[in-house]
Write a protein that holds these residues in place. Sequence first.
Motif, PDB file in Angstrom:
ATOM      1  N   PHE A 143       0.820  -1.207   0.000  1.00 39.05           N
ATOM      2  CA  PHE A 143       0.000   0.000   0.000  1.00 39.05           C
ATOM      3  C   PHE A 143       0.860   1.266   0.000  1.00 39.05           C
ATOM      4  CE2 PHE A 143      -3.273  -3.026   1.387  1.00 39.05           C
ATOM      5  CZ  PHE A 143      -4.268  -2.696   0.479  1.00 39.05           C
ATOM      6  N   LEU A 144       2.060   1.187   0.604  1.00 39.93           N
ATOM      7  CA  LEU A 144       2.981   2.320   0.517  1.00 39.93           C
ATOM      8  C   LEU A 144       3.363   2.570  -0.930  1.00 39.93           C
ATOM      9  CD1 LEU A 144       5.677   2.180   3.359  1.00 39.93           C
ATOM     10  CD2 LEU A 144       4.072   4.027   2.837  1.00 39.93           C
ATOM     11  N   GLN A 145       3.606   1.471  -1.639  1.00 35.89           N
ATOM     12  CA  GLN A 145       4.012   1.607  -3.033  1.00 35.89           C
ATOM     13  C   GLN A 145       2.885   2.237  -3.855  1.00 35.89           C
ATOM     14  OE1 GLN A 145       5.332  -1.999  -4.918  1.00 35.89           O
ATOM     15  NE2 GLN A 145       6.633  -0.859  -6.327  1.00 35.89           N
ATOM     16  N   LEU A 197     -10.427   5.073  11.438  1.00 31.81           N
ATOM     17  CA  LEU A 197     -11.290   6.248  11.279  1.00 31.81           C
ATOM     18  C   LEU A 197     -11.476   6.583   9.808  1.00 31.81           C
ATOM     19  CD1 LEU A 197     -10.402   8.807  14.101  1.00 31.81           C
ATOM     20  CD2 LEU A 197     -12.568   7.636  13.650  1.00 31.81           C
ATOM     21  N   VAL A 198     -10.368   6.534   9.058  1.00 34.33           N
ATOM     22  CA  VAL A 198     -10.460   6.820   7.627  1.00 34.33           C
ATOM     23  C   VAL A 198     -11.445   5.861   6.970  1.00 34.33           C
ATOM     24  CG1 VAL A 198      -9.190   6.798   5.453  1.00 34.33           C
ATOM     25  CG2 VAL A 198      -8.149   7.788   7.494  1.00 34.33           C
ATOM     26  N   ILE A 199     -11.320   4.578   7.319  1.00 36.77           N
ATOM     27  CA  ILE A 199     -12.185   3.577   6.687  1.00 36.77           C
ATOM     28  C   ILE A 199     -13.640   3.771   7.098  1.00 36.77           C
ATOM     29  CG2 ILE A 199     -12.733   1.122   6.692  1.00 36.77           C
ATOM     30  CD1 ILE A 199      -9.892   0.505   6.413  1.00 36.77           C
ATOM     31  N   VAL A 311      -9.804  10.497  -0.626  1.00 39.80           N
ATOM     32  CA  VAL A 311      -9.920   9.571   0.495  1.00 39.80           C
ATOM     33  C   VAL A 311      -9.267   8.242   0.136  1.00 39.80           C
ATOM     34  CG1 VAL A 311     -11.522   8.328   1.989  1.00 39.80           C
ATOM     35  CG2 VAL A 311     -12.005  10.680   1.330  1.00 39.80           C
ATOM     36  N   GLY A 312      -9.446   7.821  -1.125  1.00 34.20           N
ATOM     37  CA  GLY A 312      -8.842   6.569  -1.573  1.00 34.20           C
ATOM     38  C   GLY A 312      -7.332   6.604  -1.442  1.00 34.20           C
ATOM     39  N   THR A 313      -6.721   7.717  -1.821  1.00 38.02           N
ATOM     40  CA  THR A 313      -5.271   7.847  -1.714  1.00 38.02           C
ATOM     41  C   THR A 313      -4.839   7.847  -0.247  1.00 38.02           C
ATOM     42  OG1 THR A 313      -5.351   9.181  -3.694  1.00 38.02           O
ATOM     43  CG2 THR A 313      -3.298   9.210  -2.458  1.00 38.02           C
ATOM     44  N   LEU A 314      -5.614   8.586   0.532  1.00 41.56           N
ATOM     45  CA  LEU A 314      -5.354   8.621   1.958  1.00 41.56           C
ATOM     46  C   LEU A 314      -5.492   7.226   2.545  1.00 41.56           C
ATOM     47  CD1 LEU A 314      -4.648  11.002   3.743  1.00 41.56           C
ATOM     48  CD2 LEU A 314      -7.053  11.121   4.438  1.00 41.56           C
ATOM     49  N   ASP A 316      -4.802   4.416   1.138  1.00 41.52           N
ATOM     50  CA  ASP A 316      -3.575   3.642   0.908  1.00 41.52           C
ATOM     51  C   ASP A 316      -2.593   3.858   2.048  1.00 41.52           C
ATOM     52  OD1 ASP A 316      -4.311   2.411  -1.379  1.00 41.52           O
ATOM     53  OD2 ASP A 316      -3.485   3.947  -2.721  1.00 41.52           O
ATOM     54  N   LEU A 317      -2.437   5.118   2.425  1.00 46.12           N
ATOM     55  CA  LEU A 317      -1.509   5.434   3.504  1.00 46.12           C
ATOM     56  C   LEU A 317      -1.995   4.820   4.816  1.00 46.12           C
ATOM     57  CD1 LEU A 317       1.117   6.970   3.655  1.00 46.12           C
ATOM     58  CD2 LEU A 317      -0.156   8.985   4.410  1.00 46.12           C
ATOM     59  N   GLY A 318      -3.310   4.932   5.058  1.00 48.41           N
ATOM     60  CA  GLY A 318      -3.883   4.370   6.283  1.00 48.41           C
ATOM     61  C   GLY A 318      -3.702   2.871   6.344  1.00 48.41           C
ATOM     62  N   LEU A 319      -3.932   2.197   5.211  1.00 45.15           N
ATOM     63  CA  LEU A 319      -3.787   0.746   5.188  1.00 45.15           C
ATOM     64  C   LEU A 319      -2.326   0.349   5.377  1.00 45.15           C
ATOM     65  CD1 LEU A 319      -6.314  -0.338   2.430  1.00 45.15           C
ATOM     66  CD2 LEU A 319      -6.432  -0.721   4.887  1.00 45.15           C
ATOM     67  N   ALA A 320      -1.422   1.098   4.744  1.00 50.09           N
ATOM     68  CA  ALA A 320       0.009   0.821   4.932  1.00 50.09           C
ATOM     69  C   ALA A 320       0.347   0.908   6.415  1.00 50.09           C
ATOM     70  CB  ALA A 320       0.848   1.811   4.129  1.00 50.09           C
ATOM     71  N   ALA A 321      -0.200   1.947   7.067  1.00 44.83           N
ATOM     72  CA  ALA A 321       0.064   2.121   8.494  1.00 44.83           C
ATOM     73  C   ALA A 321      -0.532   0.965   9.289  1.00 44.83           C
ATOM     74  CB  ALA A 321      -0.511   3.449   8.955  1.00 44.83           C
ATOM     75  N   SER A 322      -1.746   0.566   8.937  1.00 40.94           N
ATOM     76  CA  SER A 322      -2.406  -0.515   9.663  1.00 40.94           C
ATOM     77  C   SER A 322      -1.634  -1.827   9.526  1.00 40.94           C
ATOM     78  CB  SER A 322      -3.835  -0.682   9.145  1.00 40.94           C
ATOM     79  OG  SER A 322      -4.440  -1.799   9.756  1.00 40.94           O
TER      80      SER A 322
END
Lengths: 499, 221
Positions: A143-145, A197-199, A311-314, A316-322
């Motif tokens: 997801f970072l990629q 929260l993002v999700i 939000v979708g781009t955000l 990706d970052l949220g999922l990478a973090a998770s």
Amino acid sequence: MTAQNPPDRLVALGRAIARPPLVAGVARNSPMAGLERRTVGFVDVLAQSIGAVAPAAGTATVPALIAVQAGSGVLIAVAAAWLLAICVGATLNQFALRLAAPGSLYTFTAKGLGAGPAFAAGAGLLVGYGFIAMFGVVGAAYFLQSFLAVLAGSWAASGWVAAALLVGVGAVCFAVLRRGIRLSARVTLVIELASLLVILALLAVVLSRLSPAELVAPFTAPRPAVGGVVAGTAVALTAFVGFESAASLGREAARPFLTVPRTIRWTVLGVGAVYLLSSYTQLAGAGAFGIAFDGGQAVARLASDTDVAAVGTLLDLGLAASFTACAIASLTALARAVFTLGREGVLPRAVGRIEPLRKTPYRALALVVPVTVAVPLVLHAAGWSPWQSLEFLIVVSAAGYLFAYVLATAALPAFLRRIGESSARTDLVAVVAAGGLGAVLITYLAVSVEGEPVAVIVVGGLAVLAALWYLYVRRTRSRALAGAGLFDHTTSSDLLGGS
Amino acid sequence: MSRPGSDPGLTGRQPSAVHGALSVLEEVARAGPGVTAQQISRSLGLPRATTYRLLNLLVQDEYLVRMPDLAGFALGHKVALLAGLAAAAAPAENPHDIVVELRGRIRGGVHLASYRDGVLELVDVDPDFPLSDERRLLSDLSSSALGTLLIAERRHDPLPFSSRPTPAMPGRGCFAAALRDATGALVAGVALALPEQRLAEPESLLELIAPECRRLEAALR
């Protein structure tokens, strides 16, 4: 008889306070000495379990995986998995109420069924935690990629970047874990809550755009096949695994017999509710927008279809973090299981060492983190896509986890009988949990033979490896096996009048 | 396990949670470290499920701890927070200090026993003269001087002292003096473990330790 005494006649208690009794058989130090003791608060213990479950990552990926098996029975499968997870949590909590064990399921099994089954549970636990940690590393890198690709363009999509990201995520995990449990727990919790929260915000947006007819559509779906629902339940259960990992902080937690069971209970309840809500929203949304409900992109596509691409781009970052949080929490629990095995001498004693200043099991970490990065690198080099790797890793991990759960829940009745605290109710819940999990495990492996044959072969290979290691340990270190089940027992400082 | 003077009728009526928790704490203190959940449930006449719940709650709050065998319980460090109790229980003069003083004066073992609530309990055993058979002392009251005092009290025929040969050790014997509260009820006993010939004149032994006996009676009040 004392029950009838009014509380102003606590004669023996008053005397004991005035002159505390000598207690034989309580040592100054526990076998788990070295790890920090009784310092980690409730929020941080909760963070451990939530991080290991990684509900954000699970929410985004697992409903689609369930749908592959359960068809229209996604909601039933999620609800069934939730119920089963509640039974498992209640059973494991009976252990967590009574002993603080960094070896968690391994130690629980040892206390009920003895060294042999405990060894099997330990192997399952190492595989479970280890492969879910790899799952976390791969997911985070993936997801970072895709986040970088949006920002920086096509060069970020190359294979070298993917490999570098895998190593980078592993390095971050190691650095955080080595700094000590409190930092890793807080990082985990903040990351996980933010991505959740993002999700949830995204799901709320989706729900707000649906018509009433679309909202009830998931409940009027055709009746699914029973076999598919059972297989779907097995997949759904993989989204819960890790909720018990707070138990691995038994020594480090403050008031562990309160915080660990409470964490396990709340995690199972909360995560199950989020999964149900999210599965429902994704089903309704996918139906309404005509999105194919498979692969890892359902949530992301929902995002783009609702004109909230940002939000979708955000996301990706949220999922990478998770996924990173999942890796950190799983490595935390894995390192403590390895540490326990090292202390007992089942694994080389060197991995039972603690870094004195930071009080973290650094030798265990130095062993498990490189392996956690190496396996995904090999898969990447073999040309597997990240999604392929994720599917493979989750199957192996779930098999290990479920196996360890089965043994630990089956061990409860024997354990309670041994200490003279058995009851019909706990026995019944344990039998339901162990039986249900056993059925789910078998179904899961049977289903996976078709979809993920390599994973099933790897599971078999790991089982053979564990059996060989067991025979070796039994021959050369039988004393370590005889002493299996070390935990952080009461020390003299816990006693009235203790120092 | 019924106790004279206590009302055995509450079984089946659930005591309040606080009351139950305090009863469990008291029972662990009374029975000593290592007492199990089943034993506590039986002694208190509490349902087992209730007992387990109370025990686990008290362990969560660290008023109790589990012994390393996981089956037994002992008092935890938090119990010290019940400081009001400690203040009430701590006498002006510490009985232990008086007993130690007495030990310095008597060539023999000096033990202090309590009869509170009609139960014989050894509270201060002479470390230099271990008891020959503590189990028997507590179970067979008529075998010891301390037990004889309690039996006489139960028969409403109070004795000021008693002496007995020690069954397990030929040639040795035991002398016990009664300690009473303001109402004259037996609360404790001082026992002297001595060679049998020194027990020939128990009245002179009583006289010998009388000062300490008076101080102990005051301290225990």
